[in-house]
Design an enzyme around this catalytic site. Structure first.
Site, PDB file in Angstrom:
ATOM      1  CB  THR A 113      -5.915 -10.597  19.632  1.00  0.00           C
ATOM      2  OG1 THR A 113      -6.319 -11.843  19.088  1.00  0.00           O
ATOM      3  CG2 THR A 113      -4.459 -10.670  20.017  1.00  0.00           C
ATOM      4  NE  ARG A 114     -12.653 -14.530  22.706  1.00  0.00           N
ATOM      5  CZ  ARG A 114     -13.637 -13.825  22.160  1.00  0.00           C
ATOM      6  NH1 ARG A 114     -13.593 -12.504  22.192  1.00  0.00           N
ATOM      7  NH2 ARG A 114     -14.655 -14.415  21.602  1.00  0.00           N
ATOM      8  CG  HIS A 173      -6.698 -16.024  11.207  1.00  0.00           C
ATOM      9  ND1 HIS A 173      -6.004 -17.206  11.116  1.00  0.00           N
ATOM     10  CD2 HIS A 173      -7.611 -16.197  12.201  1.00  0.00           C
ATOM     11  CE1 HIS A 173      -6.502 -18.077  11.987  1.00  0.00           C
ATOM     12  NE2 HIS A 173      -7.466 -17.477  12.675  1.00  0.00           N
ATOM     13  CG  HIS A 197      -6.982 -10.719  13.092  1.00  0.00           C
ATOM     14  ND1 HIS A 197      -6.999 -12.091  13.065  1.00  0.00           N
ATOM     15  CD2 HIS A 197      -8.227 -10.327  13.435  1.00  0.00           C
ATOM     16  CE1 HIS A 197      -8.200 -12.522  13.399  1.00  0.00           C
ATOM     17  NE2 HIS A 197      -8.975 -11.467  13.614  1.00  0.00           N
ATOM     18  NE  ARG A 219     -18.732  -8.903  11.211  1.00  0.00           N
ATOM     19  CZ  ARG A 219     -19.379  -9.871  11.853  1.00  0.00           C
ATOM     20  NH1 ARG A 219     -18.815 -10.498  12.865  1.00  0.00           N
ATOM     21  NH2 ARG A 219     -20.617 -10.195  11.495  1.00  0.00           N
TER      22      ARG A 219
END
Ligand code: SF4
Length: 647
Positions: free
Chosen positions: A453-454, A458, A461, A547
């Site tokens: 992740t960057r 939330h 996720h 996505r």
């Protein structure tokens, strides 16, 4: 006090003992443990050094034992005799149980070790581990020649350890921090007897059928059980439970659960210099030509050195570069989707000669690595842009960066002499692939899912991660903290969000947070596959692909990365992608869901784009609790207010 309780006492002093020299540690150990202490000797170079040191400390009055597996080389017996004669010492020899050997050979043949890892471990278990257990019976401590540099499986060796496999006795590794060079300097300066197999290209010595000489560029343990991957290469003497379990496996008992996924290409690369080699390389670097690296290349350099980009050992040469750009494969045919290159300007390139060593510098001008320049070559930036990023627009941050780079690429291996520093507060979360692998093993995780992740995590996720965790033993949250685009939320703010989320909402014993100091390329599908390969090197067996993975600004279709994964055979990747569609909070379901699990219309869904999140934060509005956990929303709000006030 029991031996285990006493051992815990010594462990308390472990930090102080770590600072002692090898001789000082031996002196300390003899004072505490003599006569219930012994040296395990297989007549390798390290043990020649230790025997000489022990002799200097105690004359001939110390214990030493060896295991005669029945499959040793003649040179090893010769070395044993030479040591006996020089020091006038008695060497206890332990043999395997004859009936167990007979039964094993009857059932599986004399060369069973070539047939499978389990059978090899069975042989080691019978010929080595069982006699070792007898040799250590009744003792309080044993001494070994283990060194951290020797293998990926030994990177975390400490000078004083508690050996749980042998009843909690103390295990001393006085040479843990020695380099190969130090060992050989000591041997030559003191004219010690040593095993002559070392002169024939054997850096590590074991049984004759399981040991071979190595080639110049190979790892020092490459000649031991060379048909296996590096992580399985322990005989059980230093990981006894593994061998014991393997014996159980082939004898029909409980299945051992310590197997890990192999690194990409089969071997975890380590190009980090330590000890004397590091000092000497740093000393000579002053004389070398120099190249200053930017933040992105610096992070590539470090990740190459620690094996995150295994099997690469340096920046790509022309053959690898061209095949990766055109076919997504290295010149060896191994799957690889992104070029990893070092670019310089044409003027800089004119000053450099192929075959020379070059010092690589960080932004403060400090030497961080030595680069062995094998070739210089030109490249077509537009072609790379089209093939890798599928656009030549410089609005795309990856393409923009590509256009800023020099026109000549330099290919060759690197050796890291200094670790680049991270933002403060990140060090505790920085783990190399060998370290995450060791943690997974220690926690008994056979299946581990990696999450790249960057962005802050939330609710959507969190839902995806937890859905994956329902099926896996462990979760690696692996946020990228290298160079990203300017409007991404800063790494330190994201890290605070991850910490608070894990603190309140994740099972800590099944979750590992570690930062990934890599740079974002925004290359969409190709980068998503690259991220999966890298996480395989960290020991993940599965990888979440969501996505628009690694995408940006509509350059790639939302699920195009899934299609690219589908093009490759399972053997190409080995790590298993777990595809998750976009998740959202559904007010009707009263739960987080996705289009796969929710039957309701989109008007019932709470899903915010990154842009909308930024807008809410900028005007000081709280993020909806259905979208973000309140603790995370608070950190983001605080950061945003700071930003706003600073403007
Ligand atoms: Fe058997 Fe090879 Fe292990 Fe020796 S090293 S005990 S021969 S498997």
């Amino acid at each position: 006090m029991s031996i285990t309780a006493k051992s815990q006492d010594w462990l308390q002093q472990s930090e102080a003992l770590e600072k002692l020299s090898a001789t000082e540690l031996l002196e300390w150990a003899f004072k505490i443990f003599y006569p219930r202490i012994t040296l395990a000797c297989s007549f390798q170079a390290e043990e020649s050094v230790l025997i000489d040191m022990m002799h200097a400390v105690r004359g001939s009055d110390f214990r030493i034992f060896t295991l005669d597996t029945g499959r040793l080389n003649q040179e090893t017996y010769d070395c044993m005799d030479a040591i006996r004669q020089r020091y006038g010492i008695h060497i206890e020899v332990f043999f395997p149980d004859a009936s167990q050997v007979e039964s094993m050979v009857r059932n599986y043949g004399l060369n069973l070790f070539y047939k499978s890892v389990d059978l090899r471990k069975m042989c080691c278990g019978i010929r080595k581990v069982e006699p070792l257990n007898r040799a250590l019976k009744g003792l309080d401590a044993w001494i070994t020649g283990l060194r951290r540099e020797q293998a990926v499986t030994r990177g975390a060796v400490r000078k004083v350890e508690i050996d749980k496999d042998h009843g909690g006795i103390v295990k001393l590794n006085p040479l843990a921090d020695w380099s190969d060079r130090q060992v050989w300097d000591y041997i030559h300066e003191n004219h010690l007897p040593y095993n002559k197999l070392h002169d024939q290209g054997y850096p590590s010595i074991g049984c004759a059928p399981c040991t071979r000489a190595i080639k110049p560029a190979e790892d020092v343990r490459a000649g031991r059980w060379w048909w296996e991957t590096p992580e399985s290469k322990e005989c059980g003497l230093h990981a006894a439970s593994i061998a014991k379990e393997a014996v159980k496996t082939v004898t029909g008992e409980e299945k051992n659960g310590t197997g890990q996924i192999a690194p990409h290409g089969g071997r975890l690369i380590n190009r980090v210099l330590v000890g004397q080699e590091q000092e000497e390389t740093l000393a000579k670097s002053g004389e070398l030509k120099k190249i200053a690296l930017n933040a992105r290349t610096l992070s590539d350099l470090e990740l190459l050195a620690v094996g995150a980009f295994s099997p690469l050992e340096g920046f790509m040469g022309r053959k690898d570069y061209e095949r990766v750009v055109n076919e997504m494969r290295l010149s060896s045919g191994l799957l690889w989707t992104l070029p990893l290159t070092l670019a310089v300007s044409s003027d800089e390139a004119k000053e450099l000669r192929e075959g020379e060593e070059i010092a690589l510098l960080d932004s403060s001008g400090e030497v961080v690595a030595v680069f062995f320049l094998e070739e210089k070559y030109g490249y077509d930036k537009k072609e790379e842009a089209w093939k890798v990023y599928r656009t030549d627009e410089d609005k795309h941050p990856g393409v923009w960066y590509l256009y800023q780079r020099g026109n000549t690429l330099l290919g060759g291996k690197i050796s890291l002499v200094r670790r680049p520093s991270l933002l403060s507060g990140f060090e505790a979360y920085k783990l190399d692939p060998a370290e995450t692998r060791a943690i997974f093993k220690q926690r008994g995780w056979r299946t581990v899912v990696g999450f790249q992740t960057r962005n802050p995590i939330h609710r959507s996720h969190e839902y995806i991660q937890k859905s994956a965790l329902e099926l896996m033993d462990g979760l690696l949250i692996h946020p990228l903290v290298g160079k990203t685009k300017l409007d991404d939320i800063p790494s330190e703010v994201r890290l605070r969000c991850y910490e608070v989320l894990i603190e309140h909402y994740f099972p800590k014993e099944r979750t590992l947070l570690s930062v990934f100091p890599g740079a974002m390329r925004y290359a969409g599908p190709r980068e998503a596959v690259f991220h999966a390969i890298v996480r395989k090197n960290y020991g993940c067996t599965h990888f979440i692909v969501g996505r628009d993975a690694a995408g940006i600004g509509g350059y790639y279709g939302p699920y195009e990365a899934w299609d690219l994964f589908a093009l490759f055979k399972r053997d190409d990747l080995d790590i298993t992608p777990l595809f998750f569609a976009e998740a959202f909070y559904c007010r009707k379901c009263d739960a987080v869901a996705s289009a796969k699990t929710c039957p309701h219309e989109s008007r019932h869904h709470v899903a915010l784009s990154g842009t909308r999140v930024r807008e809410l934060l900028q005007v000081g509005d709280p993020l909806p609790p259905e979208f973000t956990r309140p603790e995370v929303g608070e950190i983001l709000g605080e950061w945003s207010r700071g930003q706003f006030n600073d403007q």
